[in-house]
Design an enzyme around this catalytic site. Structure first.
Site, short mmCIF file in Angstrom:
data_model
loop_
_atom_site.label_atom_id
_atom_site.label_comp_id
_atom_site.label_asym_id
_atom_site.label_seq_id
_atom_site.Cartn_x
_atom_site.Cartn_y
_atom_site.Cartn_z
N ASP A 174 44.29 41.19 32.84
CA ASP A 174 44.05 41.39 34.26
C ASP A 174 42.90 42.39 34.37
O ASP A 174 42.46 42.95 33.35
CB ASP A 174 45.33 41.93 34.91
CG ASP A 174 45.14 42.27 36.37
OD1 ASP A 174 44.54 41.45 37.09
OD2 ASP A 174 45.57 43.35 36.79
N ASP A 185 42.06 44.89 37.66
CA ASP A 185 42.47 46.12 38.35
C ASP A 185 43.76 46.68 37.75
O ASP A 185 44.76 45.98 37.66
CB ASP A 185 42.69 45.85 39.84
CG ASP A 185 41.39 45.73 40.61
OD1 ASP A 185 40.63 46.71 40.63
OD2 ASP A 185 41.14 44.66 41.19
#
Length: 245
Positions: free
Chosen positions: A28, A30
């Site tokens: 991922d 953030d």
């Protein structure tokens, strides 16, 4: 697939060795590559207060974690403006513009990220970034962190039919990399992201950058780490490497 508690090293190791030979690692963006949630929180807090959301009372960090963190902007628009979705979409677009300004001034990688990056590169593993963030955000963060040449693909939730927590973004990344889900590892920091990885049938490690451990464990990661410096992670990777050999 074994799910271990946040502190059970033996089960953590057992969870990874079954991935041998490891083919790919997916991240991922953030909260997983960088600790960007405080910047998102600040942007939402300032802009929502400006328009008088919640009677002008600033949102709390708990509200942010429960209703915003890790979610796709379309879903956030529905949460914040259930009676005016077009306004919600415009609001999230403006918020992302503010976020990108903040990112340019203050962005730090998650501790140990470059150590793990080198480990992945040294072994020639495939890698992709998979995110619910808008592509301009994701590419800016990846560029600032010096990872543009590292990732072989960047998959964005809004460019899929379904964003996380649906597994489609991760399945799309596997397809782009020509990697097997049985020999791939995912790193995620949110409940939404972990659910997506697990639903895709991929071993998913949760990283406790900001979100509470008990919430992340409910999404069923194979185990949790505090950062990429976590000794538990490296013990598991070492065991996995021995299996590869």
């Amino acid at each position: 697939m074994t799910v271990s508690s946040a502190g059970d090293s033996s089960e953590s190791i057992a969870s990874l060795v079954g991935l041998a030979p490891l083919e790919a690692v997916l991240f991922d963006v953030d909260g997983t590559l960088c600790d960007s949630d405080p910047l998102h929180y600040h942007a939402f807090r300032v802009m929502l207060q400006e328009i008088g959301f919640n009677g002008g009372v600033p949102i709390t960090e708990d509200f942010f974690v429960e209703n915003i963190a890790g979610k796709h902007n379309e879903d956030i628009a529905e949460v914040l403006f259930p009676d005016d979705i077009p306004r919600g979409r415009k609001f999230t677009e403006d918020k992302e513009a503010l976020f990108r300004k903040l990112v340019l001034e203050q962005l730090t990688p998650v501790s140990g990220l470059y150590k793990l990056k080198k480990w992945i590169e040294d072994r020639g593993l495939k890698r992709a970034a998979v995110t619910n963030a808008p592509r301009p955000n994701a590419e800016l963060i990846i560029s600032i962190l010096g990872l543009s040449d590292f990732f072989q693909a960047v998959v964005v939730g809004s460019e899929c039919e379904h964003a996380k927590p649906h597994p489609e973004p991760y399945l799309k990344a596997l397809d782009l990399l020509k990697a097997s889900k049985e020999h791939t590892l995912i790193f995620e920091d949110s409940v939404s992201g972990i659910k997506a990885g697990v639903a895709a049938g991929v071993a998913t490690i949760g990283i406790t950058t900001r979100n509470p451990e008990h919430q992340l464990m409910e999404a069923k990661p194979i185990f949790l780490i505090k950062s990429y410096d976590d000794p538990k992670l490296w013990a598991a990777l070492e065991a996995l490497e021995k299996m590869d050999a």
